[in-house]
Design an enzyme around this catalytic site. Structure first.
Site, PDB file in Angstrom:
ATOM      1  N   ASP A 109      14.556  47.074 -20.400  1.00 51.41           N
ATOM      2  CA  ASP A 109      13.245  46.574 -20.309  1.00 51.41           C
ATOM      3  C   ASP A 109      13.132  45.387 -21.327  1.00 51.41           C
ATOM      4  OD1 ASP A 109      11.975  48.906 -18.815  1.00 51.41           O
ATOM      5  OD2 ASP A 109      12.893  50.253 -20.555  1.00 51.41           O
ATOM      6  N   CYS A 143      21.621  64.754 -10.932  1.00 52.27           N
ATOM      7  CA  CYS A 143      20.328  64.167 -10.459  1.00 52.27           C
ATOM      8  C   CYS A 143      19.067  64.845 -11.592  1.00 52.27           C
ATOM      9  CB  CYS A 143      20.063  64.682  -9.067  1.00 52.27           C
ATOM     10  SG  CYS A 143      18.311  64.670  -8.547  1.00 52.27           S
ATOM     11  N   TYR A 183      16.588  67.373  15.643  1.00 51.41           N
ATOM     12  CA  TYR A 183      15.637  67.558  14.308  1.00 51.41           C
ATOM     13  C   TYR A 183      14.354  68.173  14.793  1.00 51.41           C
ATOM     14  CZ  TYR A 183      13.959  65.901   9.771  1.00 51.41           C
ATOM     15  OH  TYR A 183      13.461  66.056   8.351  1.00 51.41           O
ATOM     16  N   ARG A 227      19.880  64.393  -2.693  1.00 47.28           N
ATOM     17  CA  ARG A 227      19.582  63.912  -4.171  1.00 47.28           C
ATOM     18  C   ARG A 227      21.011  64.102  -4.940  1.00 47.28           C
ATOM     19  NH1 ARG A 227      13.861  65.983  -5.711  1.00 47.28           N
ATOM     20  NH2 ARG A 227      14.621  67.637  -4.219  1.00 47.28           N
ATOM     21  N   CYS A 286      18.659  54.793  -7.231  1.00 47.39           N
ATOM     22  CA  CYS A 286      18.827  56.113  -7.940  1.00 47.39           C
ATOM     23  C   CYS A 286      18.836  55.812  -9.554  1.00 47.39           C
ATOM     24  CB  CYS A 286      20.014  56.820  -7.543  1.00 47.39           C
ATOM     25  SG  CYS A 286      20.365  58.056  -8.494  1.00 47.39           S
ATOM     26  N   TYR A 310       7.944  65.950  12.981  1.00 49.80           N
ATOM     27  CA  TYR A 310       8.399  65.183  14.238  1.00 49.80           C
ATOM     28  C   TYR A 310       8.446  66.086  15.327  1.00 49.80           C
ATOM     29  CZ  TYR A 310      10.128  62.170  10.254  1.00 49.80           C
ATOM     30  OH  TYR A 310       9.955  61.593   9.197  1.00 49.80           O
ATOM     31  N   CYS A 351      13.797  62.880 -10.348  1.00 50.37           N
ATOM     32  CA  CYS A 351      12.653  61.849 -10.494  1.00 50.37           C
ATOM     33  C   CYS A 351      12.124  61.188  -9.228  1.00 50.37           C
ATOM     34  CB  CYS A 351      13.195  60.737 -11.496  1.00 50.37           C
ATOM     35  SG  CYS A 351      14.521  59.762 -10.889  1.00 50.37           S
ATOM     36  N   ARG A 367      18.433  71.243  12.822  1.00 50.82           N
ATOM     37  CA  ARG A 367      17.353  70.897  11.544  1.00 50.82           C
ATOM     38  C   ARG A 367      16.167  71.428  11.732  1.00 50.82           C
ATOM     39  NH1 ARG A 367      17.107  66.234   6.966  1.00 50.82           N
ATOM     40  NH2 ARG A 367      18.186  67.611   5.442  1.00 50.82           N
ATOM     41  N   ARG A 411      18.426  70.852  -4.564  1.00 47.86           N
ATOM     42  CA  ARG A 411      18.571  69.918  -5.683  1.00 47.86           C
ATOM     43  C   ARG A 411      19.754  70.593  -6.632  1.00 47.86           C
ATOM     44  NH1 ARG A 411      16.276  69.443 -10.180  1.00 47.86           N
ATOM     45  NH2 ARG A 411      14.358  70.259  -9.321  1.00 47.86           N
TER      46      ARG A 411
HETATM   47  P1  ADP Z   1      15.696  50.541 -22.114  1.00 49.75           P
HETATM   48  O1  ADP Z   1      14.796  51.405 -21.242  1.00 49.75           O
HETATM   49  O2  ADP Z   1      15.685  49.017 -21.952  1.00 49.75           O
HETATM   50  O3  ADP Z   1      17.075  51.080 -22.644  1.00 49.75           O
HETATM   51  P2  ADP Z   1      14.493  51.602 -24.480  1.00 49.75           P
HETATM   52  O4  ADP Z   1      13.061  51.156 -25.095  1.00 49.75           O
HETATM   53  O5  ADP Z   1      14.554  52.968 -24.004  1.00 49.75           O
HETATM   54  O6  ADP Z   1      14.941  50.230 -23.704  1.00 49.75           O
HETATM   55  O7  ADP Z   1      15.561  51.540 -25.802  1.00 49.75           O
HETATM   56  C1  ADP Z   1      15.409  50.446 -26.548  1.00 49.75           C
HETATM   57  C2  ADP Z   1      16.194  50.875 -27.925  1.00 49.75           C
HETATM   58  O8  ADP Z   1      16.455  49.643 -28.845  1.00 49.75           O
HETATM   59  C3  ADP Z   1      15.308  51.808 -28.856  1.00 49.75           C
HETATM   60  O9  ADP Z   1      16.026  52.860 -28.954  1.00 49.75           O
HETATM   61  C4  ADP Z   1      15.043  50.898 -30.045  1.00 49.75           C
HETATM   62  O10 ADP Z   1      14.988  51.692 -31.152  1.00 49.75           O
HETATM   63  C5  ADP Z   1      16.314  49.974 -29.907  1.00 49.75           C
HETATM   64  N1  ADP Z   1      16.130  48.753 -30.957  1.00 49.75           N
HETATM   65  C6  ADP Z   1      15.036  47.832 -30.738  1.00 49.75           C
HETATM   66  N2  ADP Z   1      15.160  46.922 -31.662  1.00 49.75           N
HETATM   67  C7  ADP Z   1      16.322  47.206 -32.137  1.00 49.75           C
HETATM   68  C8  ADP Z   1      17.125  46.242 -33.124  1.00 49.75           C
HETATM   69  N3  ADP Z   1      16.754  45.161 -33.710  1.00 49.75           N
HETATM   70  N4  ADP Z   1      18.432  46.951 -33.776  1.00 49.75           N
HETATM   71  C9  ADP Z   1      18.911  48.173 -32.875  1.00 49.75           C
HETATM   72  N5  ADP Z   1      18.184  48.841 -32.027  1.00 49.75           N
HETATM   73  C10 ADP Z   1      17.198  48.257 -31.628  1.00 49.75           C
HETATM   74 FE1  SF4 Z   2      17.911  62.062  -8.364  1.00 50.86          FE
HETATM   75 FE2  SF4 Z   2      16.335  60.530  -9.376  1.00 50.86          FE
HETATM   76 FE3  SF4 Z   2      18.748  59.614  -8.589  1.00 50.86          FE
HETATM   77 FE4  SF4 Z   2      16.759  60.451  -6.749  1.00 50.86          FE
HETATM   78  S1  SF4 Z   2      16.777  58.685  -7.700  1.00 50.86           S
HETATM   79  S2  SF4 Z   2      19.161  61.231  -6.693  1.00 50.86           S
HETATM   80  S3  SF4 Z   2      15.877  62.309  -7.853  1.00 50.86           S
HETATM   81  S4  SF4 Z   2      18.411  60.941 -10.033  1.00 50.86           S
END
Ligand code: ADP
Ligand code: SF4
Length: 701
Positions: free
Chosen positions: A650, A348, A175, A325, A366, A180, A351, A228, A302
């Site tokens: 989320d 991919c 490598y 990736r 990933c 390196y 990101c 490499r 990529r």
């Molecule tokens: P995650 O990243 O966890 O998937 P997002 O914020 O991208 O979360 O997506 C959450 C989705 O849930 C949004 O598209 C929102 O419109 C939808 N949502 C939130 N509350 C409700 C609900 N009461 N009924 C239906 N959909 C909902």
């Molecule tokens: Fe591709 Fe993102 Fe997965 Fe890495 S984390 S392989 S950049 S999709």
């Protein structure tokens, strides 16, 4: 379905010295975070790529000697017999599917700091890499190598190569890239030697030639030797006897190797984020290599489009389509092309969450493929799922990345699934985020999942369907998964570095406001303590729309965490190009609609600035109202037929899209058992815990 004949060329076998790869799909060496302490995890994640059709599957960087210790960054070792056993698991897993296994032997020289072995680092002339990236900083400097060090280096490479052969590898690397040790010999910036290893290009490649020759001798000509090499710097330097130093180096090294694996010199240029670098961005640097060698050439870029891959081969740029990736995002990319199912490739998105895992010293994660790294320890597979554990019908509320991944996995498992989304379009947060400057490839997270869901008869999707607790209790699905996402708050940032209540002024905005097209006006400050991409992106977008924008962060740089994802250097460049003023190490303490008050985070000294609009990109909080309402009515579940109401994505815990997808998958995997915390723990091979090497030396009493 069968393969499109225009992709036939990708499935031709190609000889690499004494071995033959079954096709042109080459998983180039890449970090996985699975060190020799995780040999089964490692075998799992490499083996699944061979199963998915990659003709060659390589390890990540594998140290040849304890004087190359990259801790705390994850790296493999081939130092002794236990290491041989650890790697043999991986080569077995790769061979099981007919692929070749390659090992990227490496010595890091002045770029590794031996923080764990505490051996003195070495480099050609005692020059180290004086990085500004804290992970790579140290006050320890490498010492200059003398003639016996050079002999040792060649011997260590040969010994490691012998062990590699014992472990079952088919291709053994030298490598000479990425800062390196062998690379340090190639560049006069590091190499000021006046002996036979410094000066002319012929001298500077000498150590690499010797390492290649020693490797070949060690493996008895039965397995292939690969080089490499990073070519970005060399390509920019005029040669004495050829166009550039890169041309000279390739010609001088060609007789000594069976394969060239060509790449860029730094992680941000080699693994550039899609936000700033296109597919195939390496071509202008590596396009000449085949004109100076008759050995096969592999390179990355990529590549996710089979047409782009074919073009690389047909135009004589590459013989093998290298991928790191794309092979993580879809380990089954080759077999999908083979089966004429290219539209099913999980592309991919560039990101760089995977690369960030390496910088953070952990197992790779990933965004697109939540199963990566979980093959052995959780039994997750990118293409196969466990059959449904019951006939329960599942309602998923929310069609963001988490809800979509959950629906897809449950649908594959055979559950009857209904997904309800409040918005007109599916995609959740990504509908806004993927429309920010440079992030269009991130839409692939939505498009891949919607594409697969569209052909599933057991999954019904309803948009424009905002659900409340009454409706859900009326429907009577046995299982309910809440994926309602998170929201940004207007909280500011206290001197204890935690979110604190901020001003509730109409001129304070969050990213959610901007997504809903409530836009700031006038002199605008973007205050970012989220430190990921959104703050920088909003500053860029608002400046692009003609606002006077200042970006303020308590961190030391813009989008500070993105140093891990290779984005930060480009973010600063972009902010400068769009006229955004960047202020670091400051926090906003007050805002009244005309004046902003700021404090330096270390000295506490205050200043004020005229400001019409404040955009706070800081804390996010889960949207749990619906979940809470359902749990408050738990007594009604039995009558409604509901057995469980779970949170995911989320709504469970705010994070990046990679986390949301992971938790979406987890919700589907754990719906009927297998709790997330019940994963197998890997352990290193260790022959005998009472080995002499564990005893203190005799003079220690
Ligand atoms: P995650 O990243 O966890 O998937 P997002 O914020 O991208 O979360 O997506 C959450 C989705 O849930 C949004 O598209 C929102 O419109 C939808 N949502 C939130 N509350 C409700 C609900 N009461 N009924 C239906 N959909 C909902
Ligand atoms: Fe591709 Fe993102 Fe997965 Fe890495 S984390 S392989 S950049 S999709």
């Amino acid at each position: 379905m069968s393969r499109d004949p225009r992709f036939d060329i990708l499935f031709e076998p190609v000889a690499i010295g004494p071995v033959t790869a079954p096709n042109r799909f080459f998983q180039a060496p890449h970090a996985s975070g699975a060190t020799n302490a995780m040999p089964r995890v490692r075998a799992g994640l490499r083996g699944v790529k061979a199963e998915g059709g990659w003709g060659v599957v390589c390890t990540g960087a594998c140290s040849i000697h304890p004087s190359c210790d990259d801790a705390p960054l994850p790296y493999a070792t081939l130092w002794d017999d236990d290491d041989v056993r650890a790697h043999a698991l991986m080569t077995d897993a790769v061979h099981e599917h007919g692929a070749l296994a390659g090992v990227e032997l490496f010595h890091g020289g002045g770029a590794v700091l031996n923080r764990s072995t505490r051996l003195p680092p070495v480099s050609p002339s005692g020059k180290g890499w004086m990085s500004t990236h804290a992970t790579f900083m140290s006050s320890l400097r490498p010492r200059a190598m003398d003639a016996s060090d050079l002999r040792d280096l060649v011997r260590w490479q040969a010994e490691a190569a012998r062990r590699a052969r014992q472990a079952g590898f088919d291709i053994v690397y030298v490598y000479a890239g990425m800062g390196y040790l062998p690379y340090e010999f190639l560049l006069p910036d590091y190499n000021a030697r006046t002996d036979a290893y410094g000066g002319s290009m012929a001298n500077r490649v000498r150590i690499v030639q010797e390492m290649l020759d020693a490797t070949r001798d060690a493996v008895g000509g039965e397995i292939a030797v690969a080089l490499r090499i990073s070519l970005e710097e060399l390509r920019g330097r005029p040669g004495e006897n050829d166009e550039t130093e890169a041309h000279e180096a390739i010609a001088l090294l060609s007789p000594h190797t069976d394969l060239f694996d060509v790449k860029m010199d730094s992680s941000p240029t080699d693994c550039g984020p899609s936000r700033f670098r296109e597919e195939g961005a390496h071509e202008p640097v590596v396009d000449f290599v085949k004109s100076r060698t008759d050995k096969p050439v592999v390179g990355v870029g990529r590549f996710t489009s089979p047409d782009a891959m074919v073009s690389q081969v047909r135009r004589g740029v590459l013989d093998f389509i290298g991928a790191a990736r794309p092979s993580i995002a879809d380990p089954f990319l080759p077999s999908k092309i083979e089966a004429g199912r290219e539209d099913e490739i999980r592309e991919c998105i560039g990101c760089n969450m995977c690369i960030a895992s390496w910088h953070e010293g952990v197992l790779v994660r990933c965004t697109q493929n939540p199963t990566f790294g979980e093959e052995w320890r959780r039994g997750w597979h990118p293409e196969r799922v466990r059959p449904a554990g019951s006939t329960d019908r599942v309602l998923i509320v929310g069609g963001g990345p988490a809800g979509l991944e959950c629906a897809l996995t449950l649908g594959r498992r055979g559950y009857t699934v209904t997904l309800a989304e409040a918005g007109r379009e599916l995609g959740g947060r990504l509908l806004f985020e993927a429309a920010l400057p440079g992030l269009s490839a991130w839409r692939r997270v939505i498009d891949y999942r919607l594409g697969r869901l569209a052909v599933m008869r057991n999954v019904d999707i309803f948009a424009e369907s905002r659900l409340d607790a009454d409706q859900i209790l009326d429907f009577g699905f046995e299982r309910v998964v809440i994926a309602t996402g998170a929201h940004w708050t207007k909280d500011l940032y206290s001197d204890l570095e935690v979110p604190m209540a901020g001003p509730d002024h109409p001129s304070v905005f969050t990213p959610d406001d901007i997504a809903a097209e409530r836009s700031p006006e006038g002199r605008t400050v973007v205050f970012d303590f989220d430190n990921y991409v959104i703050g920088g992106l909003l500053a860029e977008r608002l400046a692009g729309a003609g606002l006077e924008v200042t970006y303020v962060t308590p961190a030391g740089g813009a989008s500070a965490w993105t140093i891990n994802s290779n984005e930060q250097p480009y973010v600063h460049q972009r902010l400068e190009d769009t006229g955004v003023v960047v202020r670091t190490l400051e926090r906003v303490t007050a805002f009244d609609g005309g004046t902003l008050t700021l404090a330096h985070i270390f000295t506490g000294s205050q200043r004020s600035a005229a400001c019409d609009s404040l955009v706070v990109v800081g804390a996010r909080r889960s949207n749990t109202d619906l979940y809470d309402a359902l749990h408050a009515r738990r007594a009604e579940w039995e009558e409604a037929g509901i057995k469980s109401v779970d949170l995911t994505g989320d709504a469970l815990t705010p994070g990046a899209v990679a986390h949301a997808v992971f938790f979406g998958r987890a919700a589907a995997e754990t719906l009927d058992g297998n709790p997330l915390e019940a994963f197998r723990r890997d352990a290193p091979f260790y022959t005998d815990p009472d080995l002499d090497r564990m005893r203190p030396p005799a003079w220690v009493t």
